[in-house]
Design a protein around this motif. Sequence first.
Motif, PDB file in Angstrom:
ATOM      1  N   ALA A 122      87.633 -49.988  67.470  1.00  0.00           N
ATOM      2  CA  ALA A 122      86.762 -49.846  68.431  1.00  0.00           C
ATOM      3  C   ALA A 122      85.975 -50.984  69.019  1.00  0.00           C
ATOM      4  O   ALA A 122      85.971 -52.088  68.366  1.00  0.00           O
ATOM      5  N   ASP A 123      85.363 -50.669  70.066  1.00  0.00           N
ATOM      6  CA  ASP A 123      84.425 -51.890  70.837  1.00  0.00           C
ATOM      7  C   ASP A 123      83.326 -51.290  70.474  1.00  0.00           C
ATOM      8  O   ASP A 123      82.595 -50.125  71.070  1.00  0.00           O
ATOM      9  N   VAL A 124      82.244 -52.043  70.035  1.00  0.00           N
ATOM     10  CA  VAL A 124      80.728 -51.604  69.802  1.00  0.00           C
ATOM     11  C   VAL A 124      79.998 -52.493  70.500  1.00  0.00           C
ATOM     12  O   VAL A 124      80.073 -53.793  70.486  1.00  0.00           O
ATOM     13  N   ARG A 125      79.177 -51.987  71.369  1.00  0.00           N
ATOM     14  CA  ARG A 125      78.150 -52.700  71.848  1.00  0.00           C
ATOM     15  C   ARG A 125      76.810 -51.888  72.277  1.00  0.00           C
ATOM     16  O   ARG A 125      76.828 -50.366  72.222  1.00  0.00           O
ATOM     17  N   LEU A 126      75.851 -52.375  72.360  1.00  0.00           N
ATOM     18  CA  LEU A 126      74.453 -51.785  72.790  1.00  0.00           C
ATOM     19  C   LEU A 126      74.389 -51.449  74.331  1.00  0.00           C
ATOM     20  O   LEU A 126      74.424 -52.455  74.900  1.00  0.00           O
ATOM     21  N   GLY A 127      73.957 -50.245  74.590  1.00  0.00           N
ATOM     22  CA  GLY A 127      74.031 -49.830  76.134  1.00  0.00           C
ATOM     23  C   GLY A 127      73.132 -48.701  76.319  1.00  0.00           C
ATOM     24  O   GLY A 127      72.372 -48.494  75.263  1.00  0.00           O
ATOM     25  N   ALA A 128      73.313 -47.934  77.295  1.00  0.00           N
ATOM     26  CA  ALA A 128      72.362 -46.970  77.493  1.00  0.00           C
ATOM     27  C   ALA A 128      73.159 -45.694  76.817  1.00  0.00           C
ATOM     28  O   ALA A 128      74.376 -45.457  76.843  1.00  0.00           O
ATOM     29  N   GLU A 129      72.095 -44.673  76.732  1.00  0.00           N
ATOM     30  CA  GLU A 129      72.625 -43.463  76.012  1.00  0.00           C
ATOM     31  C   GLU A 129      73.469 -42.520  77.002  1.00  0.00           C
ATOM     32  O   GLU A 129      74.491 -42.124  76.485  1.00  0.00           O
ATOM     33  N   ASN A 130      73.104 -42.613  78.440  1.00  0.00           N
ATOM     34  CA  ASN A 130      73.825 -41.785  79.096  1.00  0.00           C
ATOM     35  C   ASN A 130      73.885 -42.655  80.307  1.00  0.00           C
ATOM     36  O   ASN A 130      72.992 -43.019  81.266  1.00  0.00           O
ATOM     37  N   GLU A 131      75.104 -43.013  80.585  1.00  0.00           N
ATOM     38  CA  GLU A 131      75.704 -44.086  81.629  1.00  0.00           C
ATOM     39  C   GLU A 131      75.808 -43.427  82.901  1.00  0.00           C
ATOM     40  O   GLU A 131      75.648 -44.179  83.979  1.00  0.00           O
ATOM     41  N   ARG A 132      75.404 -41.965  83.074  1.00  0.00           N
ATOM     42  CA  ARG A 132      75.434 -41.239  84.527  1.00  0.00           C
ATOM     43  C   ARG A 132      74.073 -41.351  85.166  1.00  0.00           C
ATOM     44  O   ARG A 132      73.957 -40.721  86.200  1.00  0.00           O
ATOM     45  N   ASN A 133      73.271 -41.504  84.265  1.00  0.00           N
ATOM     46  CA  ASN A 133      71.827 -41.513  84.692  1.00  0.00           C
ATOM     47  C   ASN A 133      71.279 -42.843  85.155  1.00  0.00           C
ATOM     48  O   ASN A 133      71.173 -43.757  84.194  1.00  0.00           O
ATOM     49  N   MET A 134      71.076 -42.993  86.301  1.00  0.00           N
ATOM     50  CA  MET A 134      70.282 -44.306  86.860  1.00  0.00           C
ATOM     51  C   MET A 134      69.449 -44.107  87.847  1.00  0.00           C
ATOM     52  O   MET A 134      69.595 -43.354  88.611  1.00  0.00           O
ATOM     53  N   ALA A 135      68.286 -44.944  88.093  1.00  0.00           N
ATOM     54  CA  ALA A 135      67.476 -44.910  89.049  1.00  0.00           C
ATOM     55  C   ALA A 135      67.077 -46.121  89.813  1.00  0.00           C
ATOM     56  O   ALA A 135      67.112 -47.250  88.994  1.00  0.00           O
TER      57      ALA A 135
END
Length: 353
Positions: free
Chosen positions: A260-273
């Motif tokens: 797997a590819d593991v990286r730190l990111g947003a919990e929900n990539e569909r939510n952006m403002a």
Amino acid sequence: MIISEISVRRPVFATVISLLLILLGLAALFQLPVRQYPDIDPPVVSIETTYRGASAEVVETKITQVIEDRISGLEGIVKLTSSSSDERSDIRVEFSLSRDVDEAANDIRDRVSRVVDQLPEEADAPEIAKVDNDTRAVMYLNLTSDRMTGLEITDYAERFLTDRFSTVPGVARVRISGARHYAMRIWLDREAMAAHGLTVADIEGALRAENVELPAGRLESTQREFTLRTDTGYTTPEDFRYLVVGRGTDGQLVRLGEVADVRLGAENERNMARANTIPAVSLGIEQLSKANTIMVSHGVRSEVETLADELPEGMRIEINYDRAEFIETSMQEVLKALVFAIFLVLVVIYLFL
């Protein structure tokens, strides 16, 4: 005629009564709550359930219909509406006006508790709440930065701003819209998993079993006492990459970074403002049921001015929407109409007398 006779015969008494009525009216005027709509608490109960990764069709059949069938027979239901979207189920139950909202909420909780076992295990527990007409935000503040990402802006807002605005008199809650929370994102490689004979359930089981933090008791001696803690939680992508998720065909250890590819990111990539094309979050200010909207607005604006000099470099906070502006304009129009009416009354009385 009795009132007019007393007023003519005793002008001082009539003047005192008139002044007393004026004073009582002015005192009551400053005690009246100011809001855009009347203070109405309808007997409405909402049920929200989150089922991550599920489509709207799955949410409808596995959650929404199951809960609806259980609560549809409650006494006093006027209207039951529901909506099923990706990963989310919303049910709104409206009761008759004679129904007590607290009793209705308790009945809903009792019915839903009986159906929890029938819901998918991966779904979150249903959240039941009484819907208040004043839960809509009276103000929206835009927090923007040309040097921070949406994740960093959200983290700063939750750490420093929500508590500051929550202490303003009359504020019930500060809700963050467009928030992006930190989460460890794991993207599985199906070809590598097949080569090592692993499934998604194997990796999920390893994560649940290893990424935990349990109490370990105390270590006592005649002179000292230590509290033990098993620090097995993973915090960085490197920690997750070295997590053992299984064994290969030859007995070798298979680590998460190999499949797997593991990286730190947003919990929900569909939510952006965004605001003016730059990353932002929105702070919704919700007032207490009996609070004065104009006083809440003035308190929040004063806090915004105070925070303007304390924000990090490149960050700005601006007022996007304020319901108090409409209320203040409406009150000014009422005062204008009142003054105009008093003037006309005095003119008419003068002409006739």
